[in-house]
Design a protein around this motif. Structure first.
Motif, PDB file in Angstrom:
ATOM      1  N   LEU A  21     -78.373   7.171 -12.648  1.00  0.00           N
ATOM      2  CA  LEU A  21     -79.129   8.394 -12.380  1.00  0.00           C
ATOM      3  C   LEU A  21     -78.616   9.041 -11.104  1.00  0.00           C
ATOM      4  CD1 LEU A  21     -82.849   7.360 -13.037  1.00  0.00           C
ATOM      5  CD2 LEU A  21     -81.425   8.835 -14.473  1.00  0.00           C
ATOM      6  N   ILE A  22     -78.545  10.360 -11.108  1.00  0.00           N
ATOM      7  CA  ILE A  22     -78.222  11.109  -9.899  1.00  0.00           C
ATOM      8  C   ILE A  22     -79.415  11.981  -9.541  1.00  0.00           C
ATOM      9  CG2 ILE A  22     -76.670  12.778  -8.822  1.00  0.00           C
ATOM     10  CD1 ILE A  22     -74.489  11.918 -10.744  1.00  0.00           C
ATOM     11  N   VAL A  39     -88.930   5.829 -16.610  1.00  0.00           N
ATOM     12  CA  VAL A  39     -87.485   5.873 -16.382  1.00  0.00           C
ATOM     13  C   VAL A  39     -87.003   4.559 -15.783  1.00  0.00           C
ATOM     14  CG1 VAL A  39     -85.638   7.000 -15.068  1.00  0.00           C
ATOM     15  CG2 VAL A  39     -87.454   8.370 -16.110  1.00  0.00           C
ATOM     16  N   THR A  40     -85.895   4.066 -16.297  1.00  0.00           N
ATOM     17  CA  THR A  40     -85.246   2.886 -15.730  1.00  0.00           C
ATOM     18  C   THR A  40     -83.787   3.224 -15.441  1.00  0.00           C
ATOM     19  OG1 THR A  40     -84.641   2.014 -17.906  1.00  0.00           O
ATOM     20  CG2 THR A  40     -86.749   1.297 -16.980  1.00  0.00           C
ATOM     21  N   ALA A  41     -83.183   2.456 -14.556  1.00  0.00           N
ATOM     22  CA  ALA A  41     -81.776   2.679 -14.211  1.00  0.00           C
ATOM     23  C   ALA A  41     -81.191   1.401 -13.637  1.00  0.00           C
ATOM     24  CB  ALA A  41     -81.648   3.809 -13.198  1.00  0.00           C
ATOM     25  N   ASP A  42     -79.891   1.283 -13.761  1.00  0.00           N
ATOM     26  CA  ASP A  42     -79.167   0.203 -13.086  1.00  0.00           C
ATOM     27  C   ASP A  42     -78.675   0.660 -11.721  1.00  0.00           C
ATOM     28  OD1 ASP A  42     -79.086  -1.775 -15.344  1.00  0.00           O
ATOM     29  OD2 ASP A  42     -78.021  -0.115 -16.298  1.00  0.00           O
ATOM     30  N   VAL A  43     -78.370   1.960 -11.635  1.00  0.00           N
ATOM     31  CA  VAL A  43     -77.802   2.528 -10.417  1.00  0.00           C
ATOM     32  C   VAL A  43     -78.406   3.908 -10.201  1.00  0.00           C
ATOM     33  CG1 VAL A  43     -75.682   3.249  -9.242  1.00  0.00           C
ATOM     34  CG2 VAL A  43     -75.621   1.330 -10.866  1.00  0.00           C
ATOM     35  N   ILE A  44     -78.710   4.230  -8.942  1.00  0.00           N
ATOM     36  CA  ILE A  44     -79.145   5.572  -8.571  1.00  0.00           C
ATOM     37  C   ILE A  44     -78.220   6.082  -7.482  1.00  0.00           C
ATOM     38  CG2 ILE A  44     -81.007   6.975  -7.585  1.00  0.00           C
ATOM     39  CD1 ILE A  44     -82.985   4.920  -8.743  1.00  0.00           C
ATOM     40  N   LEU A  45     -77.639   7.246  -7.707  1.00  0.00           N
ATOM     41  CA  LEU A  45     -76.769   7.887  -6.718  1.00  0.00           C
ATOM     42  C   LEU A  45     -77.508   9.080  -6.126  1.00  0.00           C
ATOM     43  CD1 LEU A  45     -73.433   8.015  -8.786  1.00  0.00           C
ATOM     44  CD2 LEU A  45     -74.300   6.147  -7.369  1.00  0.00           C
ATOM     45  N   LEU A  46     -77.482   9.194  -4.801  1.00  0.00           N
ATOM     46  CA  LEU A  46     -78.179  10.277  -4.113  1.00  0.00           C
ATOM     47  C   LEU A  46     -77.201  11.135  -3.323  1.00  0.00           C
ATOM     48  CD1 LEU A  46     -81.324   8.386  -2.741  1.00  0.00           C
ATOM     49  CD2 LEU A  46     -81.151   9.785  -4.813  1.00  0.00           C
ATOM     50  N   THR A  47     -77.380  12.457  -3.431  1.00  0.00           N
ATOM     51  CA  THR A  47     -76.510  13.366  -2.692  1.00  0.00           C
ATOM     52  C   THR A  47     -76.997  13.628  -1.279  1.00  0.00           C
ATOM     53  OG1 THR A  47     -77.662  15.333  -3.530  1.00  0.00           O
ATOM     54  CG2 THR A  47     -75.785  14.525  -4.818  1.00  0.00           C
ATOM     55  N   VAL A  69     -77.036   3.990  -4.195  1.00  0.00           N
ATOM     56  CA  VAL A  69     -75.832   4.299  -3.435  1.00  0.00           C
ATOM     57  C   VAL A  69     -76.028   5.674  -2.817  1.00  0.00           C
ATOM     58  CG1 VAL A  69     -73.330   4.565  -3.515  1.00  0.00           C
ATOM     59  CG2 VAL A  69     -74.462   2.950  -5.074  1.00  0.00           C
ATOM     60  N   ALA A  70     -75.913   5.751  -1.490  1.00  0.00           N
ATOM     61  CA  ALA A  70     -76.260   6.990  -0.792  1.00  0.00           C
ATOM     62  C   ALA A  70     -75.510   7.075   0.528  1.00  0.00           C
ATOM     63  CB  ALA A  70     -77.764   7.037  -0.533  1.00  0.00           C
ATOM     64  N   GLY A  99     -68.311   1.710 -12.021  1.00  0.00           N
ATOM     65  CA  GLY A  99     -67.358   2.804 -11.862  1.00  0.00           C
ATOM     66  C   GLY A  99     -67.031   3.011 -10.394  1.00  0.00           C
ATOM     67  N   THR A 100     -66.323   4.092 -10.091  1.00  0.00           N
ATOM     68  CA  THR A 100     -65.914   4.383  -8.717  1.00  0.00           C
ATOM     69  C   THR A 100     -66.679   5.598  -8.200  1.00  0.00           C
ATOM     70  OG1 THR A 100     -63.704   3.484  -9.094  1.00  0.00           O
ATOM     71  CG2 THR A 100     -63.974   4.960  -7.220  1.00  0.00           C
ATOM     72  N   VAL A 101     -67.205   5.458  -6.979  1.00  0.00           N
ATOM     73  CA  VAL A 101     -67.958   6.530  -6.324  1.00  0.00           C
ATOM     74  C   VAL A 101     -67.201   6.988  -5.093  1.00  0.00           C
ATOM     75  CG1 VAL A 101     -70.096   7.145  -5.121  1.00  0.00           C
ATOM     76  CG2 VAL A 101     -70.177   5.649  -7.131  1.00  0.00           C
ATOM     77  N   LYS A 102     -67.088   8.288  -4.946  1.00  0.00           N
ATOM     78  CA  LYS A 102     -66.565   8.864  -3.717  1.00  0.00           C
ATOM     79  C   LYS A 102     -67.473  10.005  -3.298  1.00  0.00           C
ATOM     80  CE  LYS A 102     -62.373  10.636  -1.495  1.00  0.00           C
ATOM     81  NZ  LYS A 102     -60.928  10.874  -1.659  1.00  0.00           N
ATOM     82  N   PHE A 103     -67.883  10.008  -2.036  1.00  0.00           N
ATOM     83  CA  PHE A 103     -68.713  11.082  -1.517  1.00  0.00           C
ATOM     84  C   PHE A 103     -67.827  12.158  -0.894  1.00  0.00           C
ATOM     85  CE2 PHE A 103     -72.079   7.871  -1.676  1.00  0.00           C
ATOM     86  CZ  PHE A 103     -73.111   8.623  -2.216  1.00  0.00           C
ATOM     87  N   THR A 104     -68.089  13.397  -1.281  1.00  0.00           N
ATOM     88  CA  THR A 104     -67.385  14.541  -0.720  1.00  0.00           C
ATOM     89  C   THR A 104     -68.305  15.263   0.260  1.00  0.00           C
ATOM     90  OG1 THR A 104     -68.161  16.171  -2.334  1.00  0.00           O
ATOM     91  CG2 THR A 104     -66.256  14.832  -2.952  1.00  0.00           C
ATOM     92  N   GLN A 105     -67.751  16.162   1.024  1.00  0.00           N
ATOM     93  CA  GLN A 105     -68.588  16.979   1.895  1.00  0.00           C
ATOM     94  C   GLN A 105     -69.398  17.967   1.063  1.00  0.00           C
ATOM     95  OE1 GLN A 105     -65.751  18.781   4.501  1.00  0.00           O
ATOM     96  NE2 GLN A 105     -65.368  20.504   3.157  1.00  0.00           N
TER      97      GLN A 105
END
Length: 229
Positions: A21-22, A39-47, A69-70, A99-105
């Motif tokens: 989830l994002i 709602v369920t999730a294995d991973v939550i990504l936050l901006t 992941v934040a 998977g692979t996560v990269k944070f951008t500006q």
């Protein structure tokens, strides 16, 4: 892989092994089709840390034992509420099991307003490059147009880009359409519009402005239609 949109900036990616989830803003989101309690999730990504992006992260993560992941300061704030996290910095990437996560500006702000009205600083806002099952998804978070989107586009083969078009707090349709030219995604989905009066927009206006990518205007619950090579 299934990629679905759930109103405002909420995106779900279902892979063969993980539910990601994002920005799961559900309670208080009149545009969503989801129920936070289900709602369920294995991973939550936050901006970033704004309440309309952090949303129901803590509740979902605790119930699902999900990894959040934040960006660093936001990750620390979430961790203080009893959630397992992985903190990252802008420009950093990390290969995970899913998977692979990269944070951008991203050019915006980032703070969380607690129930007592206190604001907690949650670090730099970010966009997310998520590469799963050989495809790269770009979620821009909340941002203005910025020139280094060209670098993001030049250095990544973006399959799907989720871009805010609401104006007032982020890019509007015109700037978002220009961002498409810089990012060069195959598919673009407009997000972060019509949830509140200040960000009321017609997504079809954005669609008309975009010439270099396929625009998919999705209702809450709709999936991105991925082309098959």
């Amino acid at each position: 892989m299934y990629i679905s949109y759930h109103g405002h900036s909420v995106v779900k990616i279902q892979t063969n092994t993980h539910t990601i989830l994002i920005d799961p803003f559900i309670n208080g989101n009149g545009q969503t089709d989801l129920e936070a309690s289900e709602v369920t999730a294995d991973v939550i990504l936050l901006t970033h840390g704004h309440n309309d992006h952090v949303g129901d992260t803590v509740e979902i993560a605790k119930r699902s034992d999900a990894l959040v992941v934040a960006p660093f300061e936001l990750a620390e704030f979430i961790e203080s509420q009893g959630v397992k996290v992985h903190a990252m910095g802008i420009g950093g990437s990390r290969e995970f099991e899913f998977g692979t996560v990269k944070f951008t500006q991203a050019f915006h702000s980032s703070s969380y307003t607690k129930e007592d009205g206190q604001s907690v600083y949650t670090g730099m806002p970010a966009g997310i490059l998520l590469t799963v099952e050989g495809e790269t998804i770009y979620h821009a978070g909340d941002t203005s147009l910025f020139g280094d989107m060209k670098l993001i586009g030049d250095r990544n083969n973006i399959k799907v880009a989720f871009l805010p078009i609401g104006d007032n707090f982020t890019m509007g349709p015109e700037d978002a359409a220009y961002a498409v030219e810089l990012l060069k995604p195959e598919i673009v989905v407009p997000i972060h519009y019509n949830t509140f009066p200040p960000i009321k927009q017609d997504p079809n206006k954005f669609k008309e402005l975009v010439k270099s990518a396929e625009v998919q205007v999705l209702n809450a619950g709709d999936s991105v239609q991925l082309s098959r090579d």
